[in-house]
Scaffold this active site. Sequence first.
Site, PDB file in Angstrom:
ATOM      1  N   CYS A 377       2.315   1.262  -2.775  1.00  0.00           N
ATOM      2  CA  CYS A 377       2.767   2.795  -2.483  1.00  0.00           C
ATOM      3  C   CYS A 377       2.967   2.653  -1.244  1.00  0.00           C
ATOM      4  O   CYS A 377       3.805   2.143  -0.193  1.00  0.00           O
ATOM      5  CB  CYS A 377       1.984   3.770  -3.683  1.00  0.00           C
ATOM      6  SG  CYS A 377       2.837   4.876  -3.035  1.00  0.00           S
ATOM      7  N   HIS A 507       2.505   1.647  -8.313  1.00  0.00           N
ATOM      8  CA  HIS A 507       0.340   1.856  -8.209  1.00  0.00           C
ATOM      9  C   HIS A 507       0.519   1.008  -9.942  1.00  0.00           C
ATOM     10  O   HIS A 507      -0.027   1.445 -10.308  1.00  0.00           O
ATOM     11  CB  HIS A 507       0.038   2.864  -9.000  1.00  0.00           C
ATOM     12  CG  HIS A 507      -0.698   3.849  -7.237  1.00  0.00           C
ATOM     13  ND1 HIS A 507      -1.037   3.237  -6.289  1.00  0.00           N
ATOM     14  CD2 HIS A 507       0.624   4.751  -7.264  1.00  0.00           C
ATOM     15  CE1 HIS A 507      -1.073   4.336  -5.253  1.00  0.00           C
ATOM     16  NE2 HIS A 507       0.397   5.384  -5.981  1.00  0.00           N
ATOM     17  N   GLU A 509      -1.734  -1.337 -10.311  1.00  0.00           N
ATOM     18  CA  GLU A 509      -3.289  -1.328 -10.594  1.00  0.00           C
ATOM     19  C   GLU A 509      -3.304  -0.665 -11.698  1.00  0.00           C
ATOM     20  O   GLU A 509      -4.419  -0.699 -12.763  1.00  0.00           O
ATOM     21  CB  GLU A 509      -3.872  -0.867  -9.553  1.00  0.00           C
ATOM     22  CG  GLU A 509      -4.119   0.484  -8.844  1.00  0.00           C
ATOM     23  CD  GLU A 509      -3.090   1.070  -7.977  1.00  0.00           C
ATOM     24  OE1 GLU A 509      -1.320  -0.272  -7.601  1.00  0.00           O
ATOM     25  OE2 GLU A 509      -3.149   1.422  -6.735  1.00  0.00           O
TER      26      GLU A 509
END
Length: 533
Positions: A377, A507, A509
Amino acid sequence: MRWIIVTGGNLSGLGKGIVSGSIAKLLEPNKIVNVKCDGYLNVDPGTINPFEHGELFVLEDGGEVDMDFGHYERFTNHTSKFCHNITSGKIFDAVIGKERKGEYLGKTVQIFPHVIDEIKRRILAIAQEEKPDVLMIEIGGTIDDIEESWFIRAVRELSNEYKEQMTFCHLAYAPMLSAVGEVKTRLVQTSVESLLQKGIRPDVVICRAEKRMSSDAKEKIARFCGIDVKAVVSDPHSETIYDLPLLFEEEGLRLYLEHKTGLKTNPGLEEWKKQVEGITQTQKSVRVAICGKYTGLKDSYASIIESLIHAGALHKVSVGIDFIETTDICTQEDVRAKLQGVQGIIIPGGFGRRGTEGKIQMAQYAREQHIPYLGLCLGLQIAVIEFARNVCGLTGANSSEFVEEGASVIHPVIDILPGQKRVNQKGGTMRLGAYSAMLQEGSQVRELYGCSEVSERHRHRYEVNPVYHEILEKHGMIFSGYSYDEGTKLVEFIELPNGVFRGTQAHPEFKSRLIAPSPLFVGFLRDVVGKGL
Ligand code: GLN
């Protein structure tokens, strides 16, 4: 439907989220919905500084929720919804909203019954909509926190109706007195006493301790609580949080829950065990840097740390992390000094100007020295600014986020998204949640993901300015994934031809799991391993 209520006593931060996730894992393949009640008055944690509260977790539907949802999803691979995080802020907002509309018909609006009823209504609505086999409700904080009291009261009232189907699991701390060499049980008893005073008798007591509880200690607690000794379970320190379902299995918790709830569960967790061995039986180790602004609290980057663990398990490498605060980094020399012994750089998400010049120095160093780079990001935006300044010769290139309000940027290579221009409220207004992107044929990201269209979660207001796409591409930056927003082409993935430098506006993650590591993290570690060893 069965209910499992998870409460915590005597200390916060005992890991109720990990315990809830682990219990959910034990009860798979039943359909489990995890609900989390949080006492704070923020409507959602999206407006809380990560320093205060740890990471903000983003769901598929764009909900900004408590980081415990990260644990629930990572342990079980199920998908939560924004409405599953019930905060005092949401409850009070709704109750006061109804009062203003006159919906309480002249009554005095009170915690009891109106706030309690609103909580119960929401919990029952989730049950109604999801129709799970198990509705697991975790009450945040500790049972003695004033702001959790209405949630405790609500579940107690629900237990009047659903007592037979409910299992209360209480987590408490059992300290180890090193001088005596034994785990003491008194604090656990005090905490259970406090729960009993609130009208709740726990069915299962989980003792967070340095080591496993002796059978004597378990007997003592069982007798005090009036429960079966099999329902007293240890939650000892372990090498990795992913061990906990396996430890609970050994402690007999799955069998006990099966007996108590009548649910069918799967013994063994063989697949899970193998994956956990990827973490505990590593063959190599590497060091990477996470360069952000919230490095003082590791919980701020919880999902990134977990994603590195997942990818590490796949490669059988253990990943050491240096957290680097970039505010004082001004030159390439500063970067070199900070990166001693580090083989890869991650620039995570972030907001505001502070530390961004140091991050730009980091990205330059990574690009010039061919150090594996993963921009998440803000990390993508930093890489684009650096490339614009130092490769395209766009002196003064920057993000319009990083200048004082009213000031202008000579080359706003990162600019506000069209959809964000009219937004003036902070909470829940970014480009949030899952969006898909088309990946370019032959690109590194396409090879890593192994497909042409991917969906990742987002949380941002700014993007790569379309005015600069052409010049950036002409100088060699590859935009390897796009999506569209109100007709604008948005850059979702970037990479450099050197093969070890990538970034995403998303993102990834938030979607990484031990059972399905994020391809971008897998690729990053592959590069790091290739480089460093
Ligand atoms: N501050 C940047 C934006 O809003 C990046 C956000 C992030 O990293 N999550 O676009």
